[in-house]
Design a protein around this motif. Sequence first.
Motif, PDB file in Angstrom:
ATOM      1  N   PHE A 182       7.173  -0.023 -50.195  1.00 29.07           N
ATOM      2  CA  PHE A 182       6.402   0.851 -49.308  1.00 29.07           C
ATOM      3  C   PHE A 182       4.919   0.302 -49.141  1.00 29.07           C
ATOM      4  CE2 PHE A 182       9.102   3.951 -51.255  1.00 29.07           C
ATOM      5  CZ  PHE A 182       9.339   4.785 -50.273  1.00 29.07           C
ATOM      6  N   TRP A 183       4.657  -0.903 -49.866  1.00 29.44           N
ATOM      7  CA  TRP A 183       3.323  -1.456 -49.197  1.00 29.44           C
ATOM      8  C   TRP A 183       3.358  -2.510 -48.054  1.00 29.44           C
ATOM      9  CZ3 TRP A 183       2.489  -6.971 -49.435  1.00 29.44           C
ATOM     10  CH2 TRP A 183       1.407  -7.538 -49.063  1.00 29.44           C
ATOM     11  N   LEU A 184       4.819  -3.062 -47.919  1.00 31.74           N
ATOM     12  CA  LEU A 184       5.029  -3.603 -46.566  1.00 31.74           C
ATOM     13  C   LEU A 184       5.131  -2.755 -45.475  1.00 31.74           C
ATOM     14  CD1 LEU A 184       8.272  -5.843 -48.007  1.00 31.74           C
ATOM     15  CD2 LEU A 184       5.703  -6.690 -47.659  1.00 31.74           C
ATOM     16  N   PRO A 185       4.456  -3.522 -44.317  1.00 30.95           N
ATOM     17  CA  PRO A 185       4.266  -2.670 -43.158  1.00 30.95           C
ATOM     18  C   PRO A 185       5.588  -2.695 -42.275  1.00 30.95           C
ATOM     19  CG  PRO A 185       3.337  -4.824 -42.803  1.00 30.95           C
ATOM     20  CD  PRO A 185       3.771  -4.780 -44.463  1.00 30.95           C
ATOM     21  N   ASN A 186       5.801  -1.481 -41.351  1.00 30.49           N
ATOM     22  CA  ASN A 186       6.978  -1.691 -40.658  1.00 30.49           C
ATOM     23  C   ASN A 186       7.042  -2.701 -39.542  1.00 30.49           C
ATOM     24  OD1 ASN A 186       7.883   0.553 -42.235  1.00 30.49           O
ATOM     25  ND2 ASN A 186       7.245   1.986 -40.557  1.00 30.49           N
ATOM     26  N   VAL A 187       8.056  -3.255 -39.264  1.00 25.87           N
ATOM     27  CA  VAL A 187       8.281  -3.993 -38.278  1.00 25.87           C
ATOM     28  C   VAL A 187       9.290  -3.517 -37.246  1.00 25.87           C
ATOM     29  CG1 VAL A 187       8.852  -6.589 -37.785  1.00 25.87           C
ATOM     30  CG2 VAL A 187       7.643  -6.090 -39.692  1.00 25.87           C
ATOM     31  N   TYR A 188       9.052  -3.643 -35.912  1.00 30.03           N
ATOM     32  CA  TYR A 188       9.882  -3.214 -34.970  1.00 30.03           C
ATOM     33  C   TYR A 188      10.120  -4.590 -34.039  1.00 30.03           C
ATOM     34  CZ  TYR A 188       7.832   1.305 -36.262  1.00 30.03           C
ATOM     35  OH  TYR A 188       7.355   2.260 -36.950  1.00 30.03           O
ATOM     36  N   THR A 189      11.487  -4.110 -33.372  1.00 35.57           N
ATOM     37  CA  THR A 189      11.977  -5.210 -32.790  1.00 35.57           C
ATOM     38  C   THR A 189      12.163  -4.899 -31.276  1.00 35.57           C
ATOM     39  OG1 THR A 189      13.200  -6.402 -34.673  1.00 35.57           O
ATOM     40  CG2 THR A 189      14.086  -6.889 -32.540  1.00 35.57           C
ATOM     41  N   SER A 190      11.870  -5.731 -30.431  1.00 36.27           N
ATOM     42  CA  SER A 190      12.391  -5.427 -28.872  1.00 36.27           C
ATOM     43  C   SER A 190      12.792  -6.778 -28.521  1.00 36.27           C
ATOM     44  CB  SER A 190      10.979  -5.430 -28.164  1.00 36.27           C
ATOM     45  OG  SER A 190      11.130  -5.078 -26.735  1.00 36.27           O
ATOM     46  N   THR A 191      14.131  -6.568 -27.512  1.00 35.79           N
ATOM     47  CA  THR A 191      15.062  -7.438 -27.106  1.00 35.79           C
ATOM     48  C   THR A 191      15.031  -7.588 -25.868  1.00 35.79           C
ATOM     49  OG1 THR A 191      15.957  -7.653 -29.251  1.00 35.79           O
ATOM     50  CG2 THR A 191      17.348  -8.550 -27.565  1.00 35.79           C
ATOM     51  N   VAL A 192      15.224  -8.659 -24.844  1.00 38.54           N
ATOM     52  CA  VAL A 192      15.432  -8.907 -23.763  1.00 38.54           C
ATOM     53  C   VAL A 192      16.815  -9.647 -23.465  1.00 38.54           C
ATOM     54  CG1 VAL A 192      14.760  -9.406 -21.245  1.00 38.54           C
ATOM     55  CG2 VAL A 192      13.028  -8.855 -23.136  1.00 38.54           C
ATOM     56  N   MET A 193      17.611  -9.279 -22.734  1.00 45.63           N
ATOM     57  CA  MET A 193      18.987 -10.229 -22.444  1.00 45.63           C
ATOM     58  C   MET A 193      19.080 -10.813 -21.174  1.00 45.63           C
ATOM     59  SD  MET A 193      21.904 -11.230 -23.632  1.00 45.63           S
ATOM     60  CE  MET A 193      22.318  -9.863 -25.008  1.00 45.63           C
ATOM     61  N   LEU A 194      18.945 -12.118 -21.113  1.00 42.84           N
ATOM     62  CA  LEU A 194      18.642 -12.786 -19.868  1.00 42.84           C
ATOM     63  C   LEU A 194      19.894 -13.611 -19.204  1.00 42.84           C
ATOM     64  CD1 LEU A 194      15.297 -14.184 -20.569  1.00 42.84           C
ATOM     65  CD2 LEU A 194      15.719 -12.069 -19.254  1.00 42.84           C
ATOM     66  N   ALA A 195      20.046 -13.864 -18.172  1.00 45.23           N
ATOM     67  CA  ALA A 195      21.220 -14.771 -17.771  1.00 45.23           C
ATOM     68  C   ALA A 195      20.644 -15.567 -16.802  1.00 45.23           C
ATOM     69  CB  ALA A 195      22.402 -13.757 -16.875  1.00 45.23           C
ATOM     70  N   PRO A 196      21.295 -16.972 -16.804  1.00 45.45           N
ATOM     71  CA  PRO A 196      20.480 -18.053 -15.484  1.00 45.45           C
ATOM     72  C   PRO A 196      20.649 -17.407 -14.451  1.00 45.45           C
ATOM     73  CG  PRO A 196      22.205 -18.951 -17.004  1.00 45.45           C
ATOM     74  CD  PRO A 196      22.250 -17.595 -17.319  1.00 45.45           C
ATOM     75  N   SER A 197      19.465 -17.319 -13.387  1.00 50.46           N
ATOM     76  CA  SER A 197      19.129 -17.017 -12.119  1.00 50.46           C
ATOM     77  C   SER A 197      20.465 -17.631 -11.165  1.00 50.46           C
ATOM     78  CB  SER A 197      18.001 -17.162 -11.726  1.00 50.46           C
ATOM     79  OG  SER A 197      17.809 -16.727 -10.226  1.00 50.46           O
ATOM     80  N   SER A 198      20.790 -16.604 -10.260  1.00 52.50           N
ATOM     81  CA  SER A 198      21.809 -17.333  -9.100  1.00 52.50           C
ATOM     82  C   SER A 198      21.427 -18.372  -8.463  1.00 52.50           C
ATOM     83  CB  SER A 198      22.276 -16.209  -8.449  1.00 52.50           C
ATOM     84  OG  SER A 198      21.230 -15.606  -7.571  1.00 52.50           O
ATOM     85  N   ASP A 199      19.866 -18.381  -8.310  1.00 50.82           N
ATOM     86  CA  ASP A 199      19.225 -19.678  -7.522  1.00 50.82           C
ATOM     87  C   ASP A 199      19.501 -20.906  -8.175  1.00 50.82           C
ATOM     88  OD1 ASP A 199      18.671 -17.661  -5.604  1.00 50.82           O
ATOM     89  OD2 ASP A 199      16.762 -17.278  -6.493  1.00 50.82           O
ATOM     90  N   GLN A 200      19.565 -20.783  -9.468  1.00 55.54           N
ATOM     91  CA  GLN A 200      19.716 -22.144 -10.049  1.00 55.54           C
ATOM     92  C   GLN A 200      21.401 -22.405 -10.553  1.00 55.54           C
ATOM     93  OE1 GLN A 200      17.085 -23.861 -10.961  1.00 55.54           O
ATOM     94  NE2 GLN A 200      15.876 -22.206 -10.058  1.00 55.54           N
ATOM     95  N   GLN A 201      22.248 -21.682  -9.857  1.00 53.89           N
ATOM     96  CA  GLN A 201      23.542 -21.970  -9.899  1.00 53.89           C
ATOM     97  C   GLN A 201      24.137 -23.170  -9.133  1.00 53.89           C
ATOM     98  OE1 GLN A 201      25.350 -20.525 -12.387  1.00 53.89           O
ATOM     99  NE2 GLN A 201      23.810 -19.360 -12.964  1.00 53.89           N
ATOM    100  N   GLY A 202      23.441 -24.264  -9.024  1.00 51.27           N
ATOM    101  CA  GLY A 202      23.919 -25.459  -8.137  1.00 51.27           C
ATOM    102  C   GLY A 202      23.647 -25.359  -6.759  1.00 51.27           C
ATOM    103  N   GLY A 203      24.397 -24.926  -5.878  1.00 51.80           N
ATOM    104  CA  GLY A 203      24.156 -24.831  -4.621  1.00 51.80           C
ATOM    105  C   GLY A 203      24.062 -26.165  -3.894  1.00 51.80           C
ATOM    106  N   GLY A 204      23.155 -26.003  -2.489  1.00 53.20           N
ATOM    107  CA  GLY A 204      23.078 -27.450  -2.058  1.00 53.20           C
ATOM    108  C   GLY A 204      22.470 -28.427  -2.500  1.00 53.20           C
ATOM    109  N   LEU A 205      21.601 -28.405  -3.390  1.00 55.04           N
ATOM    110  CA  LEU A 205      20.858 -29.290  -4.060  1.00 55.04           C
ATOM    111  C   LEU A 205      21.626 -29.929  -5.037  1.00 55.04           C
ATOM    112  CD1 LEU A 205      18.173 -30.800  -4.196  1.00 55.04           C
ATOM    113  CD2 LEU A 205      17.592 -29.132  -6.081  1.00 55.04           C
TER     114      LEU A 205
END
Length: 327
Positions: free
Chosen positions: A59-82
């Motif tokens: 009860f002395w330890l403070p509460n800790v909360y978690t926030s999460t973001v799920m990401l994917a590689p952007s389509s602009d980085q999926q190869g393409g012409g370069l």
Amino acid sequence: MEKRRSLLSAPSHLEYGHLPTFQDDGIDLLELLSAIWQRKMHILLATTLGSVIALAIAFWLPNVYTSTVMLAPSSDQQGGGLSALASQFGGLASLAGVSLGSTAIDTTAIAIQIGQSRQFAVRFVRDHHLEVPLMAATRMNKKTGKLEIDSDIYNTAEKKWVRKVSEGESVEPTDWELFKVISKIITIEQDKKTGFITVTVDFLSPTIAKQWADWFVDDLNAYMKVRDQIDAKRNINYLKLQLEKTSVTDMQTIFYQLIEEQTKTLMLSEANPEYVFKTLDPAVIAEEKTKPKRALIAVLGTVLGGMLGVLTALIRHAICRRRIAGT
């Protein structure tokens, strides 16, 4: 001969009724159980004490909360012409002194490593002025939702660091101290099977945890965008200089294509805010704490207290037994 007869006539210790006796040093389970039962009140007291201490810590330890973001590689980085140009003209581009890069996996891996680096982490803390909540916050006030700041570390009225440090050390948190703390609060990892990236923030306030997660992703995208823009502009300037120096038609064609792709990189980076990472599942304000696991702490404290009580009882029994044997 007489000597042999005397040896044969000597009494043997192996005769029936004259077997040697040995002291039994084995463990008597009933005796141990009896010793534990005799000291059951001491064991109960130790168990209770362990449980109380564990509950107090939980009860002395403070509460800790978690926030999460799920990401994917952007389509602009999926190869393409370069990437196509990299495979077709990569050797000539290298001779010209231009790096075309490789695939999206490389870009994603670089972005993750940058997100885990000390330089980016410290820059993130400094840019958003997170030093005080990071180093001086103790818990969140449930009524107001604001962080409670330790007055022995930071004076909020004077906006001044007042923590006690050793001689020669800085009163204000150093970059290394900030990095050690922030790296435990914010983590970025990639799933090897799916390729998806997860940014996790653990903090005393669910609102702040969500805000920091959003800031972290935005800053990482912005950092990678600026980094690639600088590289693209430098490559374009260099290619233009090489274009002016050559009169070979094939080389001029290659240089024009390289300049075109570098220009596309600039355009895409300016138009897309999610340059490297695209958000699949945004961060939300957590409604339940993640840590501490108070029930688990209480159970472990009770078990450890009971084990300590039993061990103490057995040690005292062994000491008493030695004293009786010595007398």
